[in-house]
Design a protein around this motif. Structure first.
Motif, PDB file in Angstrom:
ATOM      1  N   PRO A  40       0.810  -1.229   0.000  1.00 14.41           N
ATOM      2  CA  PRO A  40       0.000   0.000   0.000  1.00 14.41           C
ATOM      3  C   PRO A  40       0.840   1.275   0.000  1.00 14.41           C
ATOM      4  O   PRO A  40       0.463   2.266  -0.613  1.00 14.41           O
ATOM      5  CB  PRO A  40      -0.825  -0.116   1.282  1.00 14.41           C
ATOM      6  N   LEU A  43       1.950   1.814  -3.512  1.00 21.85           N
ATOM      7  CA  LEU A  43       0.827   2.284  -4.322  1.00 21.85           C
ATOM      8  C   LEU A  43       0.586   3.776  -4.115  1.00 21.85           C
ATOM      9  O   LEU A  43       0.274   4.502  -5.060  1.00 21.85           O
ATOM     10  CB  LEU A  43      -0.437   1.484  -4.003  1.00 21.85           C
ATOM     11  N   ILE A  44       0.744   4.242  -2.886  1.00 17.25           N
ATOM     12  CA  ILE A  44       0.597   5.676  -2.624  1.00 17.25           C
ATOM     13  C   ILE A  44       1.683   6.452  -3.371  1.00 17.25           C
ATOM     14  O   ILE A  44       1.420   7.507  -3.958  1.00 17.25           O
ATOM     15  CB  ILE A  44       0.644   5.971  -1.110  1.00 17.25           C
ATOM     16  N   GLU A  47       0.679   6.627  -6.939  1.00 11.40           N
ATOM     17  CA  GLU A  47      -0.405   7.592  -7.112  1.00 11.40           C
ATOM     18  C   GLU A  47       0.104   9.027  -7.092  1.00 11.40           C
ATOM     19  O   GLU A  47      -0.347   9.856  -7.891  1.00 11.40           O
ATOM     20  CB  GLU A  47      -1.461   7.394  -6.012  1.00 11.40           C
ATOM     21  N   THR A  83      -3.989  12.928  -1.887  1.00  8.85           N
ATOM     22  CA  THR A  83      -3.096  11.781  -1.742  1.00  8.85           C
ATOM     23  C   THR A  83      -1.758  12.209  -1.162  1.00  8.85           C
ATOM     24  O   THR A  83      -1.192  11.517  -0.307  1.00  8.85           O
ATOM     25  CB  THR A  83      -2.894  11.074  -3.096  1.00  8.85           C
ATOM     26  N   ASN A 109     -10.069   5.982  -1.057  1.00  4.35           N
ATOM     27  CA  ASN A 109      -9.516   5.191  -2.162  1.00  4.35           C
ATOM     28  C   ASN A 109     -10.597   4.730  -3.136  1.00  4.35           C
ATOM     29  O   ASN A 109     -10.372   4.714  -4.348  1.00  4.35           O
ATOM     30  CB  ASN A 109      -8.724   4.000  -1.633  1.00  4.35           C
ATOM     31  N   SER A 153      -3.999   1.914  -9.674  1.00  2.00           N
ATOM     32  CA  SER A 153      -3.327   1.959  -8.374  1.00  2.00           C
ATOM     33  C   SER A 153      -4.299   2.364  -7.265  1.00  2.00           C
ATOM     34  O   SER A 153      -4.210   1.848  -6.146  1.00  2.00           O
ATOM     35  CB  SER A 153      -2.103   2.873  -8.415  1.00  2.00           C
ATOM     36  N   TYR A 154      -5.229   3.267  -7.560  1.00  4.71           N
ATOM     37  CA  TYR A 154      -6.259   3.594  -6.562  1.00  4.71           C
ATOM     38  C   TYR A 154      -7.163   2.394  -6.301  1.00  4.71           C
ATOM     39  O   TYR A 154      -7.589   2.173  -5.163  1.00  4.71           O
ATOM     40  CB  TYR A 154      -7.098   4.795  -6.995  1.00  4.71           C
ATOM     41  N   SER A 157      -5.217   0.235  -4.024  1.00  2.00           N
ATOM     42  CA  SER A 157      -5.242   0.814  -2.680  1.00  2.00           C
ATOM     43  C   SER A 157      -6.587   0.582  -2.011  1.00  2.00           C
ATOM     44  O   SER A 157      -6.655   0.331  -0.808  1.00  2.00           O
ATOM     45  CB  SER A 157      -4.945   2.311  -2.736  1.00  2.00           C
ATOM     46  N   SER A 161      -7.168  -1.295   1.408  1.00  2.00           N
ATOM     47  CA  SER A 161      -7.918  -0.575   2.441  1.00  2.00           C
ATOM     48  C   SER A 161      -9.108  -1.397   2.911  1.00  2.00           C
ATOM     49  O   SER A 161      -9.425  -1.421   4.103  1.00  2.00           O
ATOM     50  CB  SER A 161      -8.412   0.771   1.908  1.00  2.00           C
TER      51      SER A 161
END
Length: 170
Positions: A40, A43-44, A47, A83, A109, A153-154, A157, A161
């Motif tokens: 995660p 991924l952030i 993003e 983000t 997300n 990617s969101y 996430s 999440s």
């Protein structure tokens, strides 16, 4: 100082719950090392980096001549800023008290995945339909590609999440 029956002064100390700056064995880093090594977290980072690329590619063009790009710019800049803000909070391990953090991140997300996908579809439709002859076509096409990557990617996430929310992590 307290008096000893032998008339020698006795020094008493009290421990504090605050972090001692001089003692390196009790110091904690200002960032969470464990979360930095997780999917995660990466991924952030994707993003933030690709989201910046999406709106920067559009912003350097004459996008204002095509009104659907206004929606794309709004979504990309809005979610990029949020983000980035969440990334900084996550990096500093500063979760806000009395807030269902996992629920907030899950909603964020999911909404980002949906709205970013809609913006990517609008951009793809605009690029494929009317903007082919325009001199900014290459920037818009690249931005469309990266918008779909950010959408994925969101979605990833949102998946992580949801798993965290389902486990009841706080």
């Amino acid at each position: 100082m307290a008096e000893n029956p032998n008339s020698r002064p006795v020094i008493t100390t009290a421990s504090s719950s605050y972090l001692e700056c001089g003692n390196s064995s009790t110091r904690t880093p200002w960032y969470d090392k464990e979360s930095m090594l997780s999917v995660p977290y990466y991924l952030i980072l994707v993003e933030v980096i690709l989201g910046l690329l999406v709106w920067a590619l559009i912003a350097t063009t004459e996008y204002f001549h095509f009104s659907p790009f206004g929606w794309v710019m709004f979504v990309t800049v809005f979610y990029w800023l949020l983000t980035l803000f969440l990334f900084i909070i996550n990096l500093a391990n500063g979760k806000i008290r009395h807030m269902p953090w996992t629920t907030v991140v899950l909603i964020f997300n999911c909404s980002a995945a949906i709205l970013y996908t809609s913006a990517a579809i609008v951009e793809a439709a605009l690029v494929s339909r009317g903007a082919k002859g325009h001199h900014d076509f290459n920037c818009w096409a690249a931005s469309t590609f990266f918008a779909f990557l950010v959408s994925l990617s969101y979605a990833g996430s949102a998946f992580f999440s949801y798993k965290s929310w389902h486990r009841g992590d706080e």
